[in-house]
Design a protein around this motif. Structure first.
Motif, PDB file in Angstrom:
ATOM      1  N   UNK A 144     -20.805 -40.121  28.139  1.00 18.17           N
ATOM      2  CA  UNK A 144     -20.316 -39.922  29.499  1.00 18.17           C
ATOM      3  C   UNK A 144     -21.184 -40.575  30.567  1.00 18.17           C
ATOM      4  N   UNK A 145     -22.484 -40.672  30.339  1.00 19.26           N
ATOM      5  CA  UNK A 145     -23.388 -41.201  31.357  1.00 19.26           C
ATOM      6  C   UNK A 145     -24.025 -42.503  30.889  1.00 19.26           C
ATOM      7  N   UNK A 146     -23.597 -43.595  31.490  1.00 20.14           N
ATOM      8  CA  UNK A 146     -24.163 -44.919  31.195  1.00 20.14           C
ATOM      9  C   UNK A 146     -24.097 -45.725  32.494  1.00 20.14           C
ATOM     10  N   UNK A 147     -24.877 -45.292  33.472  1.00 17.75           N
ATOM     11  CA  UNK A 147     -24.749 -45.869  34.800  1.00 17.75           C
ATOM     12  C   UNK A 147     -26.094 -46.283  35.381  1.00 17.75           C
ATOM     13  N   UNK A 163     -20.014 -44.828  43.728  1.00 19.25           N
ATOM     14  CA  UNK A 163     -19.339 -45.674  42.751  1.00 19.25           C
ATOM     15  C   UNK A 163     -20.180 -45.791  41.488  1.00 19.25           C
ATOM     16  N   UNK A 164     -19.523 -45.976  40.362  1.00 15.68           N
ATOM     17  CA  UNK A 164     -20.226 -46.129  39.087  1.00 15.68           C
ATOM     18  C   UNK A 164     -20.553 -47.597  38.840  1.00 15.68           C
ATOM     19  N   UNK A 165     -21.828 -47.851  38.525  1.00 15.67           N
ATOM     20  CA  UNK A 165     -22.269 -49.194  38.131  1.00 15.67           C
ATOM     21  C   UNK A 165     -22.713 -49.095  36.674  1.00 15.67           C
ATOM     22  N   UNK A 166     -21.995 -49.699  35.739  1.00  8.80           N
ATOM     23  CA  UNK A 166     -22.347 -49.574  34.312  1.00  8.80           C
ATOM     24  C   UNK A 166     -23.725 -50.162  34.007  1.00  8.80           C
ATOM     25  N   UNK A 167     -24.458 -49.471  33.148  1.00 11.98           N
ATOM     26  CA  UNK A 167     -25.783 -49.935  32.716  1.00 11.98           C
ATOM     27  C   UNK A 167     -25.675 -50.637  31.368  1.00 11.98           C
ATOM     28  N   UNK A 193     -27.369 -61.429  37.529  1.00 13.54           N
ATOM     29  CA  UNK A 193     -25.947 -61.554  37.854  1.00 13.54           C
ATOM     30  C   UNK A 193     -25.530 -60.359  38.720  1.00 13.54           C
ATOM     31  N   UNK A 194     -24.858 -60.649  39.823  1.00 11.26           N
ATOM     32  CA  UNK A 194     -24.442 -59.584  40.721  1.00 11.26           C
ATOM     33  C   UNK A 194     -23.396 -58.695  40.053  1.00 11.26           C
ATOM     34  N   UNK A 195     -23.654 -57.385  40.057  1.00 14.17           N
ATOM     35  CA  UNK A 195     -22.712 -56.430  39.459  1.00 14.17           C
ATOM     36  C   UNK A 195     -22.122 -55.478  40.501  1.00 14.17           C
ATOM     37  N   UNK A 196     -22.713 -55.453  41.690  1.00 10.10           N
ATOM     38  CA  UNK A 196     -22.165 -54.602  42.754  1.00 10.10           C
ATOM     39  C   UNK A 196     -22.657 -55.084  44.111  1.00 10.10           C
ATOM     40  N   UNK A 197     -21.758 -55.041  45.068  1.00 13.19           N
ATOM     41  CA  UNK A 197     -22.095 -55.354  46.447  1.00 13.19           C
ATOM     42  C   UNK A 197     -21.471 -54.278  47.328  1.00 13.19           C
ATOM     43  N   UNK A 198     -22.260 -53.681  48.196  1.00 13.53           N
ATOM     44  CA  UNK A 198     -21.724 -52.589  48.996  1.00 13.53           C
ATOM     45  C   UNK A 198     -22.495 -52.385  50.283  1.00 13.53           C
ATOM     46  N   UNK A 199     -22.184 -51.279  50.951  1.00 10.88           N
ATOM     47  CA  UNK A 199     -22.869 -50.947  52.194  1.00 10.88           C
ATOM     48  C   UNK A 199     -23.256 -49.475  52.166  1.00 10.88           C
ATOM     49  N   UNK A 200     -24.307 -49.147  52.873  1.00 13.94           N
ATOM     50  CA  UNK A 200     -24.773 -47.761  52.933  1.00 13.94           C
ATOM     51  C   UNK A 200     -23.749 -46.870  53.619  1.00 13.94           C
TER      52      UNK A 200
END
Length: 403
Positions: A144-147, A163-167, A193-200
């Motif tokens: 269940x937890x791989x983030x 949001x979930x970012x896979x590890x 390699x970029x896996x997530x782009x976001x804002x606070x």
């Protein structure tokens, strides 16, 4: 026209203006720079970090390797003081390190923390309750937890990304990079390699919401929320309720030995009535006036206040690992904290990228050898089984002869 030489010069000048606040590949006397916390030592549940290159590595240099957790089912806490306290006001913040779960991490953390100078009185006992500013990196437990955690502290509260970012969950070395910018945006990279782009503002509940449901709005009296309604054309058939659920069994006969003086008047048993159709229910049809479930309209939140300084940490002084692992053996290496992504990127290219292919080759070879050894062992056990069976048969026949 801008020449290649000019571009290279501009890049070099940019790198020269960057500042590195911490950088460590655990070379030399690393234990003089890192301090084991006393957290959990009194109850015997504290583990240790030791220097090693691990079972497979692509780096053959004598200084190769990072620090590894051990033994199993322990708490691990170690920290170091950064070369300079980092105030990222108006600057990028880049946190990067590598981790290899060569034990096949089943449940435990692999993240790193940046800790403010205000936590200095608590650093000797650095642990799970020590206030930190940023927590970043993989967390794995079961299926269940791989983030990847990206946690920022704001006004003494830790905020988890929504949001979930896979590890990465294999047994090879991977590089994790967090790039926080002064415009309150951030990016996460794995192996450059970029896996997530976001804002606070969007990815966290740090601020109050911009929009809220209008507390003064009321559902109109004629608002119909019924998706289905009874079919007015569907009328219960006449006599429906007169049909009984059971009827006397017409095929039943009074037993020959029935004595009405002793047994009373004989009545045939009842059976389910095949004509009985149960309780009549009117058919349902789509409601032509259905408007859906009423929801109050959104309005601007009068309490919302933007915060251009959500990204800002003025006193980042320490860096550390505070973990719990069921199966220990994770190796951490090549840590850097800087205000320039290009510097961190180049550091990863000079370390992880140069050795990753060789590490994979060594890993594959070891796994192939382990597989071959296991198959040979299984074959030997299988080949030995018939001989044991024959011996048992001979012994059984010998016993019969003796009898």
């Amino acid at each position: 026209m801008i020449t290649t030489a000019v571009l290279l010069l501009s890049v070099a000048l940019g790198l020269a203006s960057a500042e590195v606040y911490f950088k460590d590949s655990f070379e030399g006397d690393w234990e003089s720079r890192w301090h084991h916390s006393t957290w959990k030592t009194s109850d015997g549940t504290a583990g240790k970090f030791t220097k090693t290159a691990g079972k497979w590595t692509g780096d053959s240099s004598p200084e190769a390797g990072g620090i590894q957790t051990g033994p199993d089912s322990k708490f691990f806490a170690i920290y170091s003081t950064m070369d300079k306290t980092f105030d990222n006001t108006g600057k990028d913040l880049v946190l990067q390190y590598s981790v290899k779960h060569e034990q096949g991490l089943d449940c435990g953390g692999g993240y790193i923390k940046l800790i403010p100078a205000s936590s200095e009185p608590k650093m000797s006992e650095f642990g799970g309750d020590t206030p930190y500013s940023i927590m970043f990196g993989p967390d794995i437990c079961g299926y269940s937890t791989k983030k990847v955690h990206v946690i920022f502290t704001n006004k003494d509260k830790n905020h988890l990304i929504k949001k979930d970012i896979p590890a990465q969950t294999d047994e090879l070395t991977h590089v994790y990079t967090l790039h926080l910018k002064p415009d309150n945006t951030f990016k996460v990279y794995i192996d450059l390699k970029e896996v997530h782009s976001g804002s606070l503002e969007e990815d966290y509940d740090i601020l109050l919401p911009k929009m809220i449901k209008d507390p003064n709005a009321k559902k109109p009296e004629d608002w119909d929320e019924r998706a289905k309604i009874p079919d007015p054309a569907d009328i219960k058939p006449e006599g429906w309720d007169d049909i009984p659920a059971t009827i006397p069994d017409a095929e039943a006969t009074k037993p020959e030995d029935w004595d009405e003086e002793e047994d009373g008047t004989w009545e045939p048993p009842v059976i389910p009535n095949p004509e009985f159709k149960g309780e009549w229910k009117q058919k349902q049809i789509d409601n032509p006036d259905y408007k859906g479930i009423w929801v109050a309209p959104d309005i601007d939140n009068p309490d919302f206040k933007p915060d251009p300084l959500m990204y800002n940490f003025k006193d980042l002084k320490y860096i550390g690992f505070e973990l719990w692992q069921v199966k220990a053996g994770s190796i951490f290496d090549d840590i850097i904290v800087t205000d320039d992504f290009a510097v961190a990127e180049q550091f990863a290219k000079d370390t992880w990228e140069k050795t990753k292919d060789a590490e994979k080759a060594v890993f594959d070879k070891i796994k192939e050898e382990e597989k071959a050894a296991k198959e040979a062992e299984e074959k030997a056990a299988k080949d030995a089984a018939p001989a044991d069976a024959d011996m048992d048969d001979d012994e059984e026949d010998y016993g019969k002869d003796e009898l």
